[in-house]
Write an enzyme that holds these catalytic residues in place. Structure first.
Site, PDB file in Angstrom:
ATOM      1  N   HIS A 149       0.837  -1.207   0.000  1.00  0.00           N
ATOM      2  CA  HIS A 149       0.000   0.000   0.000  1.00  0.00           C
ATOM      3  C   HIS A 149       0.873   1.259   0.000  1.00  0.00           C
ATOM      4  O   HIS A 149       0.640   2.186  -0.786  1.00  0.00           O
ATOM      5  CB  HIS A 149      -0.906  -0.040   1.233  1.00  0.00           C
ATOM      6  CG  HIS A 149      -1.696   1.205   1.470  1.00  0.00           C
ATOM      7  ND1 HIS A 149      -3.027   1.325   1.137  1.00  0.00           N
ATOM      8  CD2 HIS A 149      -1.353   2.402   2.030  1.00  0.00           C
ATOM      9  CE1 HIS A 149      -3.469   2.527   1.473  1.00  0.00           C
ATOM     10  NE2 HIS A 149      -2.469   3.201   2.023  1.00  0.00           N
ATOM     11  N   GLU A 150       1.886   1.282   0.861  1.00  0.00           N
ATOM     12  CA  GLU A 150       2.772   2.449   0.916  1.00  0.00           C
ATOM     13  C   GLU A 150       3.622   2.551  -0.347  1.00  0.00           C
ATOM     14  O   GLU A 150       3.930   3.657  -0.810  1.00  0.00           O
ATOM     15  CB  GLU A 150       3.670   2.375   2.156  1.00  0.00           C
ATOM     16  CG  GLU A 150       2.918   2.270   3.474  1.00  0.00           C
ATOM     17  CD  GLU A 150       1.856   3.347   3.648  1.00  0.00           C
ATOM     18  OE1 GLU A 150       2.037   4.456   3.110  1.00  0.00           O
ATOM     19  OE2 GLU A 150       0.842   3.079   4.315  1.00  0.00           O
ATOM     20  N   HIS A 197       1.738   4.403  -2.808  1.00  0.00           N
ATOM     21  CA  HIS A 197       1.839   5.856  -2.631  1.00  0.00           C
ATOM     22  C   HIS A 197       3.086   6.405  -3.319  1.00  0.00           C
ATOM     23  O   HIS A 197       3.041   7.455  -3.971  1.00  0.00           O
ATOM     24  CB  HIS A 197       1.877   6.206  -1.145  1.00  0.00           C
ATOM     25  CG  HIS A 197       0.534   6.193  -0.473  1.00  0.00           C
ATOM     26  ND1 HIS A 197      -0.589   6.765  -1.032  1.00  0.00           N
ATOM     27  CD2 HIS A 197       0.131   5.673   0.727  1.00  0.00           C
ATOM     28  CE1 HIS A 197      -1.622   6.611  -0.219  1.00  0.00           C
ATOM     29  NE2 HIS A 197      -1.217   5.941   0.848  1.00  0.00           N
ATOM     30  N   HIS A 212      -5.308   7.336  -1.936  1.00  0.00           N
ATOM     31  CA  HIS A 212      -6.275   6.378  -1.405  1.00  0.00           C
ATOM     32  C   HIS A 212      -7.450   6.254  -2.372  1.00  0.00           C
ATOM     33  O   HIS A 212      -7.820   7.217  -3.045  1.00  0.00           O
ATOM     34  CB  HIS A 212      -6.767   6.824  -0.029  1.00  0.00           C
ATOM     35  CG  HIS A 212      -5.726   6.687   1.040  1.00  0.00           C
ATOM     36  ND1 HIS A 212      -5.461   7.665   1.965  1.00  0.00           N
ATOM     37  CD2 HIS A 212      -4.857   5.679   1.324  1.00  0.00           C
ATOM     38  CE1 HIS A 212      -4.500   7.277   2.776  1.00  0.00           C
ATOM     39  NE2 HIS A 212      -4.103   6.071   2.399  1.00  0.00           N
TER      40      HIS A 212
END
Length: 755
Positions: free
Chosen positions: A454-455, A458, A464
């Site tokens: 998930h990071e 980014h 998100h």
């Protein structure tokens, strides 16, 4: 039989009687005599007979009959396309007959281009996720398919035999006739054999029956795009260990070398998952790559035992300037409520990574990091030395995460299924139960591997989303790699009996759109695009807005007031996801955009974000204001003028609105002779000098003493046609465009903000 022997009338003869002109009855009846010898008949012709035949008739030597086997791969360079069948050169019969270890399964050939082989039975494995002869670009490929009769589902095992036995055989469970597997690929053609066995299938001789099929996959490693770097951050006085239970420490250790193996395996799972997601979204088998180096292999347990060297992802170990005590300060712990410096670990990592990689302007590094010294503090009820953050600046795109879930990660490909099916409860005396969603080992692996992914999303530019990895969909990441899910302590329910693609974790469609045009995801077959990735938005007459992009307009996101996440968007790409058909100019109206929103949101303030195929974007904070009277003005010469959307946030102290209309639009018109740019690391102001010693100041005089001049060639009638801006929170840089095609340098920060 070779083509030059097909017309030769030869019967099967024993070796001793081949040269005679009479037929030997004994040799001719050997193969059909039930009571005869078990020795197989010999079908090979003697060399003397072959030579005598070749002396009389030579095979054709035209170009059409001698096609190169290597050229047959050239048309197959497109993603997902099949390699055409190879018209191989005829071979002389060998001295050995063809062996069949299993009914219908030929022995493995050492040919550079493997021939197509049929499945041995209708129950043999059938790969559904990738077609035979496809080209892929990552070392570890995720496949899924079916075995046996889907109408009569059974359990069993699929054994993957890799190309030329360059990698050990791996076993993968079959649940209700569905299997998933990770296969290791060598550069070039790979012929993989898949063997299906099940104790529920009867065998006439009492042995377990094997049903085999083959698939050919071509692996082309890529080095033309920037890599995603993998780093482990270690405090300067670190013991170089991570949290693990005593049983785990005794079984596999918890030192730096084990951490490297586990982090590397997790990274290959990210890559396999992302590639499959890009394929399902119609963008081909594209993904980011890792920097690799020649090192002792870790992707299989056997490599460490035999000392096998392989080219695998490099894990950079970076020593920090901070001590363990400083890294584990509770004030830095992101999950600790009273912490006052929750974001400081990101700055520590960013400084260390910048010093290590020394990135150059315009060449950003993409780095995903793990803090090895993260530690579960049971008394404080939090993980010290851990923060889950992703982002960065123009030179470092960064993601950080802790090592507190590392003990549950697989170290090798053989451990992937055991890791995602291990129901051992998390012992919080030694390790963390992250967010109370890691109550068992397999759920802890989900949280650790998935949240770090998930990071990493980014750092690759993903915000998100309403669903998918960029929400918290990674709590079911395990379903991507297993066909049956175990009991979940998070849901207090038994897992899915069969994990189908619709049940799996996924990247959101908008994430895959961003990846499609990200520099790390580019392929050599992608068409060249304009070097100008920018998006321009112009308010024009009749309440319309003109949007232009030299690289093409990819998609538009709509945000009615109150929506923090994007739920509505418009795509302009071709069906294959390529930019060739993307329009370079579109006209938008407020009504056409609002019609795409739910009825209860159509009257709310509308924010629009427009993305180009070059990877740039432009945001219009209030679309209605852009098309209203506020966005229009009357020029001094009487013609209508239109204001663009605002760039920069106007949040700097002393920011004031300023407006300048160039003298060429006045009556009488003024001749612009020179533009003076005041700048440092950002733009301070512009001063326009006209004929007759008249000047106008836009902004302020600051930055470099005296500024920089950009004179216009008025003898050739050179005029200012526009400006290229780089902006974020403020205006980072500006470039002047003229009617003669001339461009100035970018004054200010040429790599700051976005263009």
């Amino acid at each position: 039989m070779p083509s030059f022997l097909k017309d030769l009338s030869l019967r099967r003869r024993s070796k001793t009687s081949f040269k005679t002109t009479e037929t030997s009855n004994s040799s001719g009846n050997t193969s059909s005599n039930d009571g005869g010898s078990d020795e197989p008949p010999t079908y090979n012709k003697s060399s003397s007979t072959l030579n005598s035949y070749l002396d009389h008739q030579s095979p054709p030597t035209t170009l059409g009959s001698q096609k190169s086997s290597s050229s047959s791969h050239l048309p197959g360079l497109r993603n997902g396309s099949k390699t055409p069948p190879v018209n191989g050169r005829p071979r002389l019969p060998s001295a050995q007959g063809q062996r069949y270890s299993i009914v219908g399964m030929p022995s493995q050939s050492s040919e550079s281009v493997p021939r197509q082989s049929p499945a041995t039975s209708p129950l043999a494995p059938r790969v559904l996720s990738v077609s035979d002869g496809s080209w892929v670009h990552q070392k570890v490929l995720l496949i899924y398919g079916e075995a046996a009769d889907k109408a009569r589902p059974i359990d069993g095992t699929v054994n993957v035999c890799h190309h030329q036995e360059a990698f050990p055989q791996t076993q993968w469970p079959v649940s209700d006739s569905v299997f998933k597997a990770l296969v290791y690929l060598q550069p070039g053609p790979n012929k993989l054999r898949l063997d299906f066995t099940s104790p529920k299938l009867s065998s006439p001789n009492g042995q377990m029956q094997v049903h085999s099929s083959w698939i050919n996959i071509n692996f082309l490693p890529l080095i033309s795009s920037p890599p995603l770097q993998l780093c482990i951050l270690v405090a300067k006085d670190s013991p170089e260990t991570y949290d693990a239970t005593p049983e785990r420490v005794q079984k596999e250790g918890n030192g730096l070398s084990t951490a490297i193996k586990k982090f590397r395996m997790a990274a290959y799972l990210w890559q396999a998952f992302t590639t499959e997601q890009m394929t399902r979204n119609g963008f081909g088998r594209r993904c980011y790559r890792y920097e690799e180096e020649w090192q002792p292999g870790t992707l299989t347990w056997r490599d460490s035992e035999v000392g096998q060297m392989r080219n695998e992802a490099k894990i950079h170990v970076i020593r920090l300037d901070q001590t363990v005590q400083e890294i584990q300060d509770l004030d830095l712990a992101q999950q600790y409520g009273p912490a006052k410096k929750k974001g400081d670990l990101f700055g520590i990592a960013q400084n260390a990574v910048r010093a290590y990689f020394a990135p150059r302007p315009g060449q950003p590094q993409y780095v995903s990091c793990m803090f090895l010294d993260a530690h579960w503090d049971k008394k404080a009820g939090t993980v010290r030395g851990h923060a889950a953050l992703g982002g960065g600046d123009d030179t470092i795109k960064l993601a950080i995460f802790g090592s507190h879930c590392l003990q549950s990660y697989p170290s090798h490909i053989e451990e992937v299924v055991p890791a995602f099916t291990d129901c051992t409860r998390t012992d919080t005396d030694y390790v963390a139960n992250d967010c109370n969603e890691g109550g068992s080992n397999w759920e802890s692996a989900n949280i650790g591997i998935g949240a770090h992914l998930h990071e990493t999303g980014h750092l690759l530019g993903c915000p998100h989303q309403e669903s998918g990895v960029m929400l918290r969909d990674y709590v079911r990441l395990n379903r991507t790699f297993i066909s049956r899910e175990p009991y979940s302590t998070r849901t207090k329910q038994q897992g899915l009996r069969q994990c189908t693609p619709k049940d799996e974790c996924a990247w959101h469609r908008l994430d895959t759109l961003r990846f499609r045009f990200h520099p790390c995801f580019q392929l050599p077959t992608d068409t060249a695009m304009s070097p100008d990735p920018s998006v321009q938005v112009w308010a024009v007459e009749d309440g319309s807005v003109l949007v232009t992009a030299a690289t093409g307009i990819a998609w538009i996101e709509l945000f009615p007031e109150g929506d923090d996440l994007c739920h509505h968007w418009i795509e302009y790409l071709e069906q294959n996801g390529g930019p060739a058909g993307a329009p370079k100019q579109i006209t938008l109206t407020e009504q056409s955009l609002r019609e795409r929103l739910p009825q209860d949101k159509r009257k709310k303030k509308l924010k629009v974000k427009i993305f180009s195929c070059g990877g740039s974007d432009h945001e219009v904070q209030d679309f209605a204001q852009l098309t209203s009277k506020i966005g229009k003005t009357k020029l001094p010469d009487g013609r209508p003028g239109f204001r663009s959307s605002k760039l920069g946030f106007s949040q700097m102290e002393g920011s004031q609105p300023t407006e300048v209309i160039l003298g060429s639009h006045h009556r009488p018109p003024r001749l612009l002779k020179n533009i003076r740019i005041y700048h440092g690391n950002s733009l301070d102001g512009l001063e326009f000098f006209y004929e007759g010693d008249y000047s106008e100041l836009f902004g302020k005089r600051g930055g470099k003493q005296g500024g920089d001049d950009f004179p216009l060639d008025t003898r050739k009638g050179e005029l200012v046609m526009g400006f290229y801006l780089r902006a974020g929170i403020w205006i980072d840089g500006i470039q002047i465009l003229t009617s003669t095609g001339r461009r100035s340098q970018v004054y200010g920060n040429a790599t700051g903000g976005s263009g």
